[in-house]
Design a protein around this motif. Sequence first.
Motif, PDB file in Angstrom:
ATOM      1  N   ARG A   1       0.845  -1.192   0.000  1.00  0.00           N
ATOM      2  CA  ARG A   1       0.000   0.000   0.000  1.00  0.00           C
ATOM      3  C   ARG A   1       0.880   1.243   0.000  1.00  0.00           C
ATOM      4  N   CYS A   2       0.426   2.287  -0.671  1.00  0.00           N
ATOM      5  CA  CYS A   2       1.215   3.510  -0.741  1.00  0.00           C
ATOM      6  C   CYS A   2       0.900   4.372   0.467  1.00  0.00           C
ATOM      7  N   LYS A   3       1.838   5.262   0.784  1.00  0.00           N
ATOM      8  CA  LYS A   3       1.752   6.043   2.021  1.00  0.00           C
ATOM      9  C   LYS A   3       0.973   7.340   1.856  1.00  0.00           C
ATOM     10  N   ASN A   4       0.629   7.681   0.636  1.00  0.00           N
ATOM     11  CA  ASN A   4      -0.137   8.900   0.397  1.00  0.00           C
ATOM     12  C   ASN A   4      -1.608   8.611   0.665  1.00  0.00           C
ATOM     13  N   ARG A   5      -2.080   8.952   1.846  1.00  0.00           N
ATOM     14  CA  ARG A   5      -3.438   8.595   2.231  1.00  0.00           C
ATOM     15  C   ARG A   5      -4.494   9.388   1.473  1.00  0.00           C
ATOM     16  N   ARG A   6      -4.118  10.501   0.867  1.00  0.00           N
ATOM     17  CA  ARG A   6      -5.082  11.246   0.056  1.00  0.00           C
ATOM     18  C   ARG A   6      -5.398  10.478  -1.224  1.00  0.00           C
ATOM     19  N   LEU A   7      -4.395   9.810  -1.784  1.00  0.00           N
ATOM     20  CA  LEU A   7      -4.565   9.121  -3.056  1.00  0.00           C
ATOM     21  C   LEU A   7      -4.824   7.630  -2.901  1.00  0.00           C
TER      22      LEU A   7
END
Length: 264
Positions: free
Chosen positions: A80-86
């Motif tokens: 999972r990517c760390k950019n919680r907005r995206l």
Amino acid sequence: MGGGTVLAFFVLSLSILSATACDRCVHHSKAAYSPSASALSVGACGFGSMALGFNGGYIAAGSSALHREGVGCGACFQVRCKNRRLCSTGGVRVILTDLTKSNTTDLVLSPRAFTAMARDGTAQELKRLGILDVEYKRIPCDYKQQNLSIRVEDSSRRPDQLVIKFLYQGGQTDIVAVDVAQVGSWNWRFMSPEYGPVWSTRRAPAGPLQFRIVVTGGYDGKWVWAEKAVLPAEWKTGSIYDLGVQLTDIAQEGCYPCDTREWK
């Protein structure tokens, strides 16, 4: 050092080992977007076009640390990517099907896998970024009702040159040794690793064949036996044969942090 001191040290070492044992070690790195899933199927793991059918096309190439000279081929990871907005908190589950030579990313994800990390409506923005900060952990592979199987590779030549590829390797395991014998015989002959999930021998026994393998589980390895004849005497190249076993073992490693929760 006295006997009591040695025993105390041994018990303390086991306690520390147990405390750090983990089957969900979380790693932090970057993941890149691959514009083509096909490029991840024809590489260093040797799965070929079959890889496109694994896990719905959610596949990835891994760094040398994940590929491990082919031992890691077929391993499953949650990313999972760390950019919680995206990106969603659940991320995506992928199967390792290739090696990436990049020294800046641990993973290169297929188009479907990369965009599956996105929140609703952000997939195109994710693709434009191309490389993302991620966290990932190895997870057990689950092929439902599909048993561990082998494909007889096209380079095999009867009667004695046998090259096989393992498919549907479940659990969180590595195959580290493979033996073959004629059914009913105890004259086991070892097979050699070629690349990825492919093993070979130039001394294949005659007749119907059975297999035994060593897989990792916990900190150790264990033998797994096929209870029946797997290959008929007249085995054919390109054919897939069912071993009649499912792998569900979980390998352990020492790490921090350890995250046993399911990412959702």
